[in-house]
Design a protein around this motif. Structure first.
Motif, PDB file in Angstrom:
ATOM      1  N   THR A 108       5.743  26.981 -28.304  1.00 18.44           N
ATOM      2  CA  THR A 108       4.704  26.754 -29.303  1.00 18.44           C
ATOM      3  C   THR A 108       4.833  27.676 -30.508  1.00 18.44           C
ATOM      4  O   THR A 108       4.134  27.476 -31.513  1.00 18.44           O
ATOM      5  N   ILE A 109       5.712  28.647 -30.406  1.00 17.09           N
ATOM      6  CA  ILE A 109       6.002  29.516 -31.552  1.00 17.09           C
ATOM      7  C   ILE A 109       7.055  28.855 -32.432  1.00 17.09           C
ATOM      8  O   ILE A 109       6.851  28.648 -33.635  1.00 17.09           O
ATOM      9  N   LYS A 110       8.171  28.484 -31.820  1.00 13.23           N
ATOM     10  CA  LYS A 110       9.267  27.865 -32.554  1.00 13.23           C
ATOM     11  C   LYS A 110       8.853  26.542 -33.185  1.00 13.23           C
ATOM     12  O   LYS A 110       9.247  26.219 -34.314  1.00 13.23           O
ATOM     13  N   HIS A 111       8.057  25.767 -32.476  1.00 13.57           N
ATOM     14  CA  HIS A 111       7.687  24.421 -32.934  1.00 13.57           C
ATOM     15  C   HIS A 111       6.271  24.370 -33.502  1.00 13.57           C
ATOM     16  O   HIS A 111       5.664  23.292 -33.556  1.00 13.57           O
ATOM     17  N   PRO A 135       2.973  28.950 -18.247  1.00 16.47           N
ATOM     18  CA  PRO A 135       1.901  29.953 -18.176  1.00 16.47           C
ATOM     19  C   PRO A 135       2.337  31.301 -18.734  1.00 16.47           C
ATOM     20  O   PRO A 135       2.431  32.294 -18.013  1.00 16.47           O
ATOM     21  N   GLU A 136       2.606  31.330 -20.025  1.00 19.63           N
ATOM     22  CA  GLU A 136       3.017  32.549 -20.714  1.00 19.63           C
ATOM     23  C   GLU A 136       2.005  32.825 -21.819  1.00 19.63           C
ATOM     24  O   GLU A 136       1.732  31.954 -22.652  1.00 19.63           O
ATOM     25  N   ASN A 137       1.483  34.027 -21.851  1.00 30.09           N
ATOM     26  CA  ASN A 137       0.400  34.343 -22.780  1.00 30.09           C
ATOM     27  C   ASN A 137       0.764  34.073 -24.231  1.00 30.09           C
ATOM     28  O   ASN A 137      -0.051  33.567 -25.009  1.00 30.09           O
ATOM     29  N   ARG A 138       1.992  34.424 -24.622  1.00 28.16           N
ATOM     30  CA  ARG A 138       2.349  34.236 -26.031  1.00 28.16           C
ATOM     31  C   ARG A 138       2.419  32.757 -26.392  1.00 28.16           C
ATOM     32  O   ARG A 138       2.122  32.367 -27.525  1.00 28.16           O
ATOM     33  N   MET A 139       2.786  31.916 -25.426  1.00 26.27           N
ATOM     34  CA  MET A 139       2.803  30.477 -25.677  1.00 26.27           C
ATOM     35  C   MET A 139       1.397  29.902 -25.724  1.00 26.27           C
ATOM     36  O   MET A 139       1.112  28.978 -26.487  1.00 26.27           O
ATOM     37  N   GLU A 141      -1.269  31.647 -26.704  1.00 27.38           N
ATOM     38  CA  GLU A 141      -1.827  32.112 -27.983  1.00 27.38           C
ATOM     39  C   GLU A 141      -1.348  31.244 -29.146  1.00 27.38           C
ATOM     40  O   GLU A 141      -2.138  30.869 -30.022  1.00 27.38           O
ATOM     41  N   ALA A 142      -0.071  30.913 -29.139  1.00 26.73           N
ATOM     42  CA  ALA A 142       0.467  30.071 -30.213  1.00 26.73           C
ATOM     43  C   ALA A 142      -0.032  28.640 -30.089  1.00 26.73           C
ATOM     44  O   ALA A 142      -0.222  27.949 -31.100  1.00 26.73           O
ATOM     45  N   ALA A 143      -0.272  28.189 -28.873  1.00 24.43           N
ATOM     46  CA  ALA A 143      -0.824  26.844 -28.684  1.00 24.43           C
ATOM     47  C   ALA A 143      -2.186  26.729 -29.348  1.00 24.43           C
ATOM     48  O   ALA A 143      -2.526  25.695 -29.934  1.00 24.43           O
ATOM     49  N   ALA A 144      -2.963  27.797 -29.259  1.00 29.42           N
ATOM     50  CA  ALA A 144      -4.316  27.771 -29.820  1.00 29.42           C
ATOM     51  C   ALA A 144      -4.310  27.598 -31.329  1.00 29.42           C
ATOM     52  O   ALA A 144      -5.270  27.071 -31.898  1.00 29.42           O
ATOM     53  N   THR A 145      -3.239  28.019 -31.980  1.00 28.98           N
ATOM     54  CA  THR A 145      -3.181  27.912 -33.443  1.00 28.98           C
ATOM     55  C   THR A 145      -2.551  26.602 -33.917  1.00 28.98           C
ATOM     56  O   THR A 145      -2.430  26.374 -35.117  1.00 28.98           O
ATOM     57  N   THR A 146      -2.168  25.738 -32.975  1.00 24.37           N
ATOM     58  CA  THR A 146      -1.643  24.424 -33.366  1.00 24.37           C
ATOM     59  C   THR A 146      -2.756  23.434 -33.662  1.00 24.37           C
ATOM     60  O   THR A 146      -2.520  22.392 -34.267  1.00 24.37           O
ATOM     61  N   PRO A 172       0.039  34.234 -12.654  1.00 24.00           N
ATOM     62  CA  PRO A 172       0.242  33.945 -14.083  1.00 24.00           C
ATOM     63  C   PRO A 172      -0.593  32.774 -14.582  1.00 24.00           C
ATOM     64  O   PRO A 172      -0.952  32.717 -15.774  1.00 24.00           O
ATOM     65  N   TYR A 173      -0.941  31.871 -13.698  1.00 28.91           N
ATOM     66  CA  TYR A 173      -1.755  30.719 -14.098  1.00 28.91           C
ATOM     67  C   TYR A 173      -3.211  31.136 -14.331  1.00 28.91           C
ATOM     68  O   TYR A 173      -3.876  30.627 -15.244  1.00 28.91           O
ATOM     69  N   VAL A 174      -3.703  32.046 -13.502  1.00 34.36           N
ATOM     70  CA  VAL A 174      -5.057  32.564 -13.709  1.00 34.36           C
ATOM     71  C   VAL A 174      -5.128  33.292 -15.047  1.00 34.36           C
ATOM     72  O   VAL A 174      -6.071  33.089 -15.825  1.00 34.36           O
ATOM     73  N   GLU A 175      -4.133  34.130 -15.315  1.00 31.57           N
ATOM     74  CA  GLU A 175      -4.111  34.873 -16.583  1.00 31.57           C
ATOM     75  C   GLU A 175      -4.030  33.913 -17.772  1.00 31.57           C
ATOM     76  O   GLU A 175      -4.739  34.082 -18.771  1.00 31.57           O
ATOM     77  N   ALA A 176      -3.163  32.906 -17.654  1.00 33.89           N
ATOM     78  CA  ALA A 176      -3.010  31.936 -18.740  1.00 33.89           C
ATOM     79  C   ALA A 176      -4.288  31.134 -18.942  1.00 33.89           C
ATOM     80  O   ALA A 176      -4.707  30.882 -20.083  1.00 33.89           O
TER      81      ALA A 176
END
Length: 238
Positions: A108-111, A135-139, A141-146, A172-176
């Motif tokens: 979600t960062i690259k695209h 389930p990666e936090n940076r993905m 976070e970037a998803a939220a800005t799409t 990781p799913y709980v955190e995500a």
């Protein structure tokens, strides 16, 4: 309680293996609804090896519950198909052409720019958008800005590790999910969820809105019957 959307791709695969219309995809979808499913999911691919483009039109005409169309929006024919049918939800999945099954989420960062444009196009047509993510936090976070309405957490890693160490598998799913909720994103999930691992997943992800399940559910139905199987999956979510 999270909703159960039944992915009927495997029914279409069985039908296509012999030609004709047995099993009848539309009848199966209507039966799934009658048996308690709260949605129907299809994932048409360019080679139409299971769901055909005409199936989408046929299903849209009769489905009374939520209709969810999955696919890669880089295929213009897919975009046109979704806009022509206006399902309740479109789930964007970064599949390569000819890929056997979905196996990763969006970068979600690259695209970011592409996702913003295509999400806005679907939303302007009144279609809710969900994007497939790991389930990666940076993905997340970037998803939220799409501008997406929801994310669908790709759960293969959870499913493959569930019997080894379910607490580590779900972490990781709980955190995500917690991060997604904080960022105002709805949460869906799918891939390799089944009668063994679904209940624990849904218990640990309290904001879970929807799961899309196909392969495992249809496989279970061969032994348990479709109506009974759908009821068993719903009980895991209750």
């Amino acid at each position: 309680m999270a909703h159960l959307s039944v992915n009927i791709n495997k029914i279409a695969t069985l039908r296509n293996s012999r030609g004709g219309n047995n099993p009848d995809l539309v009848k199966v979808a209507l039966d799934c609804e009658r048996f308690g499913a709260q949605g129907i999911t299809v994932h048409p691919r360019p080679d139409e090896r299971h769901i055909r483009y005409q199936d989408v039109f046929d299903l849209k005409a009769v489905i009374a519950t939520e209709f969810n169309i999955e696919g890669n929006p880089t295929e213009q024919k897919f975009v046109e198909l979704v806009l022509a049918n206006k399902p309740a939800q479109v789930t964007l999945v970064p599949d390569a052409e000819g890929q056997l099954t979905s196996n990763h989420g969006w970068d979600t960062i690259k695209h970011q720019d592409y996702l913003k444009d295509i999400i806005a196009k679907f939303q302007s047509a009144g279609i809710r958008v969900s994007i497939f993510v790991d389930p990666e936090n940076r993905m997340i976070e970037a998803a939220a800005t799409t501008g997406t309405d929801r994310i669908e957490l790709y759960t293969e890693a959870y499913a493959s590790q569930y019997h080894v160490d379910k607490e580590s598998a779900i972490k990781p799913y709980v955190e995500a999910a917690n991060l997604a909720t904080q960022l105002g994103l709805g949460i869906n999930a799918g891939h390799d969820l089944d009668l063994h691992n679904l209940k624990y997943f849904s218990q640990q992800i309290p904001d879970l809105l929807e799961v899309s399940i196909g392969h495992a559910l249809i496989s279970d139905a061969l032994y348990l019957g479709l109506e009974n199987t759908i009821q068993m999956y719903l009980r895991q979510l209750n």
